[in-house]
Enzyme design. Structure first.
Site, PDB file in Angstrom:
ATOM      1  N   THR B 105       0.845  -1.189   0.000  1.00  0.00           N
ATOM      2  CA  THR B 105       0.000   0.000   0.000  1.00  0.00           C
ATOM      3  C   THR B 105       0.873   1.228   0.000  1.00  0.00           C
ATOM      4  OG1 THR B 105      -0.145  -0.141   2.388  1.00  0.00           O
ATOM      5  CG2 THR B 105      -1.997  -1.014   1.143  1.00  0.00           C
ATOM      6  N   THR B 181       8.345  -3.417  -1.861  1.00  0.00           N
ATOM      7  CA  THR B 181       9.756  -3.147  -2.177  1.00  0.00           C
ATOM      8  C   THR B 181      10.617  -4.404  -2.304  1.00  0.00           C
ATOM      9  OG1 THR B 181      10.226  -2.833   0.164  1.00  0.00           O
ATOM     10  CG2 THR B 181       9.765  -0.861  -1.149  1.00  0.00           C
ATOM     11  N   ASP B 182      10.193  -5.512  -1.674  1.00  0.00           N
ATOM     12  CA  ASP B 182      11.085  -6.675  -1.629  1.00  0.00           C
ATOM     13  C   ASP B 182      11.541  -7.145  -3.010  1.00  0.00           C
ATOM     14  OD1 ASP B 182      11.060  -6.614   1.059  1.00  0.00           O
ATOM     15  OD2 ASP B 182      10.251  -8.643   1.351  1.00  0.00           O
ATOM     16  N   LYS B 260      17.684  -3.533  -4.076  1.00  0.00           N
ATOM     17  CA  LYS B 260      17.353  -3.237  -2.680  1.00  0.00           C
ATOM     18  C   LYS B 260      18.533  -3.693  -1.844  1.00  0.00           C
ATOM     19  CE  LYS B 260      13.808  -3.773   0.887  1.00  0.00           C
ATOM     20  NZ  LYS B 260      12.517  -4.349   1.275  1.00  0.00           N
TER      21      LYS B 260
END
Lengths: 640, 443
Positions: B105, B181-182, B260
């Protein structure tokens, strides 16, 4: 400020205390940082906090208020006292169980009803004092009571929570905080509102503070305990005063708040007599054009920077903006404090104009524009469009509130024991679960272990001081209430110094140094320990203590050792002292002959003057008495 | 809410017996006291011995069912009615931007009554959560999936790519894809290849702090992404996230060069082996890198959204079991991306298994587990042996990007040889031929 003859009972004064006490744990509440305070802050970063929408599609009014100010928040951080958790760059670690235990001990000591399972909550606070935008807080227990000498005060809630960051600056565009204090564990105890005098309220806070200190699990020193008070009077809303750091300010602040609320009620009565109604407060009007060529520097500057001037008519308010039922309590001042929070410098109002470069012509055109008669008042302000608009809306609301008397708001203490506006009080719906921390069940085993750690009532500790160390009740209480009660215990057990000397040094001597303007916070425990060890070894006399401490606090010397060298006050050896006394007695033979034993005090004075703190008075007395007796005996012998 | 979310065993039994629902105001009598509060859902991983209520002061507490004597409903819970604030005024001349949400979200609102967090997914939800968006674009919002980013698969990449293509063809000036984001780096690589010719910016964005908290990085990231989608002079696939710990500068990363690199920091995303291609600060885009494909008004472009998922990314390590390679070969894998040590090595004891795989038609390529730098397999014997065997060196390509590219290359070619050629070709900036002097060039 003492206003004679205020009947607090008649005023309906009610005060609820909320005490926040830092816990002396090894680590912070949700991370492994062990340092709770730093002096340097080598890292910095900037953030903006944004109010989260609630399910009702509304944001909390206090949250919105903070956000609207549009400031960036700048955090200063020290590597030792903060990690990524404080920077809100890493999820919280497990809840510190040492802190949980401390909070439970406090709850047990207050006979509070401990909850079966702890749930960490997020309480939205977006003034920047928490990097996350919320404070993590946990209800540990409900109910219970605090027993003081005069009464029993009901406990409402006991919470374990993280302390906020330290505010260090607040300018137009930035608010600055240091992160060292963030996440330090606090126990928060909320007491039910009580009736009584400001002094009685202060005594309740003192009792609670003593109970907390008796647990030996709380931090000591300035800033480690903070009180919030909720003050109300008959007919008025509850006013919250947040962040009182000094206990002895409580009664002063309650006194001021009671008076302020009384004053506001009197203004309300006056407005009632004038039949002023909420609809008499006008709509704000843009009057920038009237001030295009103004001589008023502040307004001119605001317009030059693209700002606007807004005014509002307050029907029936003439004279009431400066009306001062009690010193410094007037509507004009309340309004000015309020708009300052929207980043505006202040307001101008009808009761003080023309002045500040605003001419009579300008006032007259303004009155025409606002259709003001001589019974009416007006308020005027200037600034950037959005701030000015927020400010004038706040003025309109405050004027309507004046018809009710005391508005519901959050205030802060001033250094001289008064209060000033901080923000509107937050709405209720601003808590939600901290899902990063699982709930923790409190087991019976844990509680029965902690039962054993519940401290004896502090009164017993005072009696122990009195019986064991021979302290007077006053001195015993002073030591107990001071930051140095642990040091006192350590010194009297380690040395042969008379406990009353240690106690008096740690309380009365330090208080008088503080009153003389010295900052006694510079005295750390190791310096004071050195001082007492020197005294114990006979290297200094107790008479020299104030002199040594003064020198140290002036910053002229770095240690007790330096002071001893500098003052040359290494105690005179008994041999030296005896020789000195013999010499003086020899020189004073005539005097002794003349006055006999009555010569003692004169000679004593001479000796003490020469030794200047290097000799113990009692010892000088004994030796001197002997010598005088010897002389007198000798005289007698020879004459016979 | 009809279900007793999270409750099971004794706690569920007592609630069912008392006929109360989540959201009801209830009174719980225990042996010691009585509590009044709203019945809350229970964390699913928590024990089955506590009932959670929210007290009137907003705090939650758990009550041990073994201490409960009775539970009584005081009133039925009301469902909160969400009334969105008035829509901000939107200037008519702003560009149309499509926001495609895939899960996670980027904006949400909190139900303080139950603690539930509701995602803001529609355009009006987004405007009301982040009103600043109205300054930059007219928003169209569409949900293609709502999954955690760790559940992202090539199937979803295809769905997203097709949705982006559809939006671009219908005239949107830029596309924003919100993503957990992972695995955002994998998806950005996938879209970079699938939409290699996209004429407008496609911007992936996420948040490292959930959007329900006041300190979330989501709003600033989203505003930045919308700004890049609507105003950037370049086209292609990018990731926009925080540059540092502060809420001031955002970095625009090339979709094939981003990774990341931290579990939790706001600036977890970094460009590897190149600097970010641009920065967003104070509402404008600056320091744009030269040589990026320019934005164009063309609506006609080909999307190639197919991926062959029979590809594995294998990290070599001491005591690596070479039978893993055999296993992959026997299971019909079409490609293996090795994350070798240093300049691109694996232990010599893997050679026979690798040789067999290549002989059987498996495409084997080499990247480095050093993350930064380039593989160079001509320096040591080990590397030379692998080269001779037919292991393809992938220059400075990120291992994750190489995996995605190989899935894409095998999904869009008929032979291993064609796929191999495609792997060597620089499609979307994934290969850099020149290494900058600085690892993290200063802005």
């Amino acid at each position: 400020m003492v206003i004679e003859g205020i009947d607090y009972k008649e005023l309906g004064l009610k005060v609820g205390l909320e005490i926040h006490q830092q816990l002396a744990t090894k680590k912070k509440l949700f991370c492994p940082c062990e340092k709770f305070q730093s002096d340097t802050f080598e890292l910095s970063f900037e953030r903006r906090l944004r109010p989260t929408q609630s399910e009702l599609g509304q944001v909390d009014p206090a949250a919105m208020f903070e956000f609207k100010k549009g400031k960036m928040i700048r955090y200063g951080a020290n590597r030792d006292s903060s990690c990524l958790v404080e920077a809100d760059e890493e999820p919280p670690h497990d809840l510190n169980m040492e802190a949980v235990e401390s909070a439970l001990i406090v709850a047990l000591a207050l006979n509070s009803n401990i909850v079966d399972e702890l749930h960490t909550m997020r309480k939205i606070v977006i003034d920047g004092s928490n990097t996350t935008g919320f404070q993590r807080t946990i209800i540990v227990a409900l109910g219970g009571s605090l027993k003081t000498h005069h009464r029993e005060v009901e406990v409402q809630t006991i919470c374990l929570e993280e302390d906020a960051a330290r505010l260090t600056g607040d300018s137009k565009d930035f608010r600055e905080y240091y992160l060292d204090r963030l996440c330090v564990p606090l126990v928060e105890i909320a007491l039910a509102p009580v009736e009584g005098s400001p002094q009685e309220v202060q005594e309740i806070a003192l009792s609670l503070g003593r109970l907390l200190r008796a647990t030996k699990r709380v931090a000591r020193g300035l800033g480690t305990i903070r009180q919030d008070i909720n003050v109300s009077t008959k007919g008025g809303a509850v006013v919250e005063v947040k962040g009182i750091q000094k206990l002895d300010m409580i009664s002063k602040i309650v006194e001021f708040e009671a008076l302020r609320q009384k004053g506001l009620m009197e203004i309300k009565e006056e407005l009632e007599e004038r039949f002023v109604k909420p609809e008499d407060i006008g709509q704000p009007i843009d009057v920038t054009d009237i001030f295009e060529d103004t001589e008023c520097k502040i307004i001119r500057q605001a317009i030059k920077e693209g700002g606007i001037v807004l005014a509002v008519r307050l029907k029936g308010f003439s004279g009431l903006l400066v009306y001062e039922p009690y010193p410094e309590i007037r509507l004009g001042k309340e309004m000015a404090e309020m708009v300052r929070f929207y980043g505006l410098g202040g307001i101008y109002h009808s009761d003080e104009l023309p002045r500040y470069g605003i001419t009579i012509d300008e006032v007259e055109s303004l009155k025409r524009r606002l259709e003001i008669s001589k019974e009416d008042g007006f308020v005027l302000l200037a600034g950037p469009k959005d701030r000015a608009e927020d400010g004038i809306v706040a003025i309109v609301e405050r004027s309507k509130d004046a018809l009710q008397g005391v508005p519901y708001e959050t205030r802060g203490p001033t250094p001289d024991g008064k209060t000033r506006y901080i923000r509107p009080r937050p709405g209720p719906a601003r808590m939600y679960p901290e899902t990063d921390i699982p709930p923790i069940a409190i087991t019976k085993e844990l509680l029965s272990r902690l039962e054993k750690e519940v401290p004896k009532p502090w009164e017993e500790q005072i009696e122990y001081y009195m019986s064991k160390y021979g302290l007077s009740k006053k001195l015993a209480l002073q030591v107990y209430d001071s930051e140095y009660s642990d040091l006192f215990g350590a010194v009297v057990s380690k040395t042969k110094i008379q406990p009353s000397v240690v106690a008096a040094t740690l309380t009365e001597t330090l208080i008088s140094l503080s009153r003389a303007g010295f900052d006694i916070d510079f005295l750390d425990e190791s310096t004071l320990t050195d001082l007492f060890l020197s005294l114990d070894k006979g290297r200094i006399s107790k008479e020299a203590i104030p002199q040594i401490l003064e020198l140290f606090l002036e910053g002229k010397i770095g240690s007790i050792e330096d002071a001893i060298k500098r003052l040359g006050i290494v105690t005179i050896s008994e041999e030296e002292l005896l020789q000195l006394i013999r010499r003086i007695v020899e020189e004073s033979k005539d005097l002794i002959r003349e006055r006999g034993e009555r010569a003692f005090s004169i000679i004593m004075g001479k000796v003490m003057k020469i030794t200047r703190g290097r000799a113990d008075g009692a010892k000088v007395g004994t030796l001197l008495k002997n010598e005088i007796e010897n002389v007198m005996k000798g005289e007698h012998d020879s004459s016979e | 809410m009809s279900e007793l979310v999270g409750y099971r065993g004794p706690s569920s039994d007592i609630l069912k017996k008392s006929k109360v629902m989540i959201g009801d105001l209830i009174e719980v009598a225990t042996s010691k006291t009585k509590y009044n509060g709203v019945l809350m859902p229970r964390y699913e991983y928590a024990d089955d011995l506590h009932v959670v209520i929210k007290l009137s002061n907003g705090y939650n507490i758990g009550i041990d069912v073994r201490n409960i004597q009775a539970i009584k409903r005081i009133s039925v819970g009301e469902k909160p009615h969400f009334t969105a604030p008035p829509k901000p005024l939107i200037k008519p001349n702003l560009p149309n931007i499509a926001i495609i949400s895939t899960g996670g979200t980027i904006a949400s609102r909190v139900d303080y009554r139950t603690g539930a967090v509701h995602p803001a997914l529609s355009a009006s939800d987004l405007y009301s959560a982040v009103p600043e968006l109205s300054r930059y674009a007219i928003i169209d919002a569409e949900v293609v999936s709502s999954i955690f980013s760790e559940n992202m698969t090539a199937e979803y990449w295809k769905l997203i790519a097709l949705k982006v293509a559809e939006k671009v063809r219908s005239g949107f000036r830029g596309i924003v894809v919100t993503h957990g984001t992972d695995t955002m780096g994998y998806t950005s690589a996938a879209l970079s290849f699938a939409l290699a010719e996209v004429p407008v910016p496609v911007v992936l964005v996420g948040s490292q702090r959930s959007s329900d908290r006041p300190s979330s990085d989501a709003a600033l990231n989203l505003i930045g992404a919308v700004l890049v989608a609507s105003k950037a002079p370049f086209s292609g696939v990018y990731v926009v996230m925080h540059s540092g710990m502060s809420d001031d500068v955002l970095s625009v990363h090339l979709g094939t060069k981003v990774r990341k690199n931290h579990t939790s920091r706001r600036d977890a995303f970094e460009s590897i082996n190149i600097p970010p291609v641009a920065y967003v600060k104070g509402g404008s885009i600056g320091e744009v890198m030269d040589g990026l494909p320019p934005r164009s008004d063309s609506k006609d472009f080909a999307a190639r959204p197919d991926f062959d998922t029979r590809v594995a990314l294998i990290k070599f390590h001491p005591d690596f079991d070479p039978e893993i390679i055999d296993y992959l070969t026997s299971r019909g894998y079409k490609g293996i991306v090795l994350e070798g040590t240093g300049l691109g090595h694996v232990g010599g004891y893997c050679n026979s298994q690798l040789r067999l795989a290549i002989e059987k038609g498996v495409l084997v390529a080499m990247t480095s587990q050093c993350i930064w730098g380039r593989v160079r397999m001509t320096v040591y014997d080990t590397g030379r042996d692998l080269l001779v065997m037919g292991v393809l060196p992938l220059e400075d390509m990120l291992p994750e990007t190489a995996l995605v590219k190989m899935m894409w290359a095998l999904g869009n070619t008929r032979s291993v040889e064609d796929a191999k050629e495609l792997m060597k070709k620089n499609i979307a900036g994934e290969i850099g031929y020149r290494s900058d002097l600085e690892r993290r060039p200063a802005r």
